[in-house]
Design a protein around this motif. Structure first.
Motif, mmCIF file in Angstrom:
data_model
loop_
_atom_site.group_PDB
_atom_site.id
_atom_site.type_symbol
_atom_site.label_atom_id
_atom_site.label_comp_id
_atom_site.label_asym_id
_atom_site.label_seq_id
_atom_site.Cartn_x
_atom_site.Cartn_y
_atom_site.Cartn_z
ATOM 1 N N UNK A 191 1.279 -0.809 0.768
ATOM 2 C CA UNK A 191 -0.084 0.185 -0.096
ATOM 3 C C UNK A 191 0.898 1.026 -0.243
ATOM 4 N N UNK A 192 1.834 0.503 0.936
ATOM 5 C CA UNK A 192 3.114 2.218 0.528
ATOM 6 C C UNK A 192 3.350 2.893 -0.232
ATOM 7 N N UNK A 193 3.390 1.385 -1.703
ATOM 8 C CA UNK A 193 4.343 2.104 -2.830
ATOM 9 C C UNK A 193 2.984 3.103 -3.930
ATOM 10 N N UNK A 194 2.329 2.047 -3.225
ATOM 11 C CA UNK A 194 1.200 2.849 -3.804
ATOM 12 C C UNK A 194 0.526 4.461 -3.564
ATOM 13 N N UNK A 195 0.547 4.908 -2.758
ATOM 14 C CA UNK A 195 0.150 5.921 -2.319
ATOM 15 C C UNK A 195 1.504 6.412 -2.974
ATOM 16 N N UNK A 196 2.673 5.910 -2.899
ATOM 17 C CA UNK A 196 3.261 6.862 -3.370
ATOM 18 C C UNK A 196 3.762 7.015 -4.694
ATOM 19 N N UNK A 197 2.613 6.017 -5.187
ATOM 20 C CA UNK A 197 2.185 6.612 -6.914
ATOM 21 C C UNK A 197 1.023 7.260 -6.706
ATOM 22 N N UNK A 198 -0.274 7.754 -5.977
ATOM 23 C CA UNK A 198 -1.248 8.459 -5.787
ATOM 24 C C UNK A 198 -0.249 10.004 -5.572
ATOM 25 N N UNK A 199 -0.102 9.413 -4.698
ATOM 26 C CA UNK A 199 1.117 11.068 -3.899
ATOM 27 C C UNK A 199 1.541 12.507 -5.556
ATOM 28 N N UNK A 200 2.838 11.128 -5.775
ATOM 29 C CA UNK A 200 3.640 11.732 -6.683
ATOM 30 C C UNK A 200 3.083 12.678 -7.990
ATOM 31 N N UNK A 201 1.676 11.740 -8.621
ATOM 32 C CA UNK A 201 0.300 12.108 -9.544
ATOM 33 C C UNK A 201 0.012 13.613 -9.194
ATOM 34 N N UNK A 202 -0.347 13.663 -7.920
ATOM 35 C CA UNK A 202 -1.111 14.432 -6.832
ATOM 36 C C UNK A 202 0.137 15.752 -7.232
#
Length: 501
Positions: free
Chosen positions: A379-390
């Motif tokens: 989940x931490x990696x997917x949050x990393x992706x989402x935050x980078x997109x933001x």
């Protein structure tokens, strides 16, 4: 049954997909590309990538033959179109012999990219071309070729999409969206840049005439028909850059549409009706594959490729996606007490360097409890992706002065329900997710159906061929993810300025 053939020459593989006029994929086949990788002893962190042009063409030809063999008997092919990875290019001589071929990954010309900035500054290059810095673009590769070989032998510079069209039909053209990835193209005037060519004493005759994506450029000739199984005489239409094609494939074609392609990397692009250049020279500006439209781009970098690495480490290779989704579904949906920076980034190539730090930060109490498990790490990696997109969406919003009301999505990572849930909460806007994740092929097929007369115009084709589902942000999670993004951004800003030697 009328259908069109779409070839997609991506970074990792060549694909052939056949679509009907309703956007249904009737057949597909794919095969991996392989590159020869080498290092420059003087620049040990730089990698060169050689592309074997005949092997590359063979992958596409075999994939096409396999897809056509799987079509129903009533299918009638009305055209073929090819999109490709950006920056990949081919130099050929007057006899069509390939002198150089390199994918988008090829950084062998980084030294020439540094040197050319003494002739034209980064700001000036960005003002003309909409792109910077110059290290992987065809301009630097031509200067590298001139240093090591005889530039006088080069008769034509093809971007990969245009070279595929040439292999199919003999056409000698350059489509606008990928021509912009040469750093030889004036993005405001939509023409080759005489200023750049003159500054570096490059012969303009090596650049083919420009054409719009979807333009009829020729017909499949006998040799290409024998290699691919396409009927001889099949119309060949100009395809574009893979990202802009995928943008069309998720329905982002009109001014104000904001789309993201969740693939190996994650470009985030805003469609505009005139060229918009970032005054700081960081974001990229390119023509869309849609005539009369441009895109302003930020990019979240190593997303899908990094996710596959993380997935294999934590879940193995068999049924890894299902195992990961199950592990993450068992967690509380609020953000994890882990800050990850493992590849996804906020676009800033001018400040990028090969020794940037990456890592995970999490609680590790002395009693050795509450350590993160597999689900939390995933989940931490997917949050990393989402935050980078933001962060990349925010960069675009800063330039245009307003955020987009929704984000259109395509790409392989859209298969992750967990990522989409996190991303909607992190962005706090609805997501419009294309049902067909192969956005590049679908966007190319949309152009081909219009060009073949199977749809009267582009809006009609998009309405008929793009199907999407809408994901609303869960308001109970928005506040928590907003706070988690602030925490992630603090750590990101620390790590991006740190180095690991």
């Amino acid at each position: 049954m009328d259908c069109v053939v779409a070839l997609d020459a991506g970074t990792g593989s060549g694909r052939c997909l056949v679509f009907d006029t309703a956007g249904r994929c009737l057949a597909e086949a794919h095969e991996a590309f392989h590159y020869r990788i080498f290092a420059d002893p003087e620049l040990p962190m730089v990698r060169g990538f050689d592309l074997d042009a005949e092997a590359f063409w063979g992958v596409l030809a075999r994939s096409t033959r396999a897809a056509l063999a799987a079509l129903p008997s009533e299918a009638r092919v009305r055209g073929v179109i090819a999109a490709s990875q950006r920056e990949g290019c081919v130099f050929v001589d007057r006899d069509d012999t390939v002198l150089y071929a390199g994918p988008n990954l090829d950084a062998r010309a980084v030294a020439q990219g540094l040197e050319l900035q003494q002739v034209l500054s980064l700001d000036h290059l960005h003002g003309i071309t909409g792109h910077a810095p110059p290290y992987v673009f065809a301009l630097a590769r031509l200067l590298w070729f001139r240093k090591h070989h005889d530039l006088g032998r080069v008769a034509t510079l093809y971007m990969l999409n245009d070279w595929i069209a040439h292999r199919l039909s003999g056409a000698r053209v350059a489509e606008h969206s990928n021509a912009a990835e040469t750093m030889l193209y004036d993005v405001r005037r939509r023409t080759w840049s005489a200023e750049v060519l003159q500054a570096f004493d490059l012969p303009p005759e090596i650049l083919p005439p420009l054409c719009d994506a979807g333009a009829l450029v020729g017909q499949v000739h006998a040799a290409a028909a024998a290699a691919t199984g396409l009927p001889e005489g099949t119309p060949v239409f100009a395809g574009g850059a893979d990202t802009e094609s995928a943008l069309l494939g998720c329905g982002a074609w009109d001014a104000g549409h904001l789309g993201a392609v969740l693939g190996t990397t994650t470009p985030v692009q805003l469609v505009t009706d005139a060229p918009v250049l970032d005054p700081d020279g960081n974001l990229w500006t390119s023509p869309h594959v849609v005539p009369g439209r441009w895109v302003l781009e930020s990019n979240a970098g190593d997303t899908g490729h990094g996710w596959r690495w993380w997935l294999e480490l934590l879940c193995g290779s068999e049924n890894a996606h299902a195992a990961a989704e199950a592990a993450m579904a068992a967690l509380d949906p609020t953000p994890q007490p882990i800050v990850a920076h493992l590849g996804p980034a906020i676009f800033n190539l001018r400040k990028a360097h090969p020794f940037s730090a990456a890592g995970l930060v999490f609680r590790f109490p002395l009693l050795h409890i509450d350590r993160p498990g597999r689900g939390e790490l995933l989940r931490a990696f997917l949050e990393d992706i989402a935050f980078a997109i933001r962060g990349n969406c925010e960069q675009i919003a800063t330039v245009i002065g307003t955020p987009a009301p929704e984000v259109l999505l395509t790409g392989g990572l859209t298969r992750s329900a967990t990522l989409l849930r996190i991303l909607a909460a992190a962005l706090a806007v609805p997501l419009v997710v294309a049902e067909v994740p192969d956005g590049t092929a679908l966007g190319s097929a949309i152009l081909a159906t219009v060009a073949a007369g199977l749809h009267p115009d582009l809006p009609t084709a998009v309405a008929a061929m793009v199907r999407a589902r809408r994901i609303e942000p869960e308001h109970a999670l928005v506040g928590a993810y907003d706070e988690a993004y602030r925490r992630w951004r603090e750590w990101y800003d620390r790590l991006v300025t740190s180095t690991i030697m």
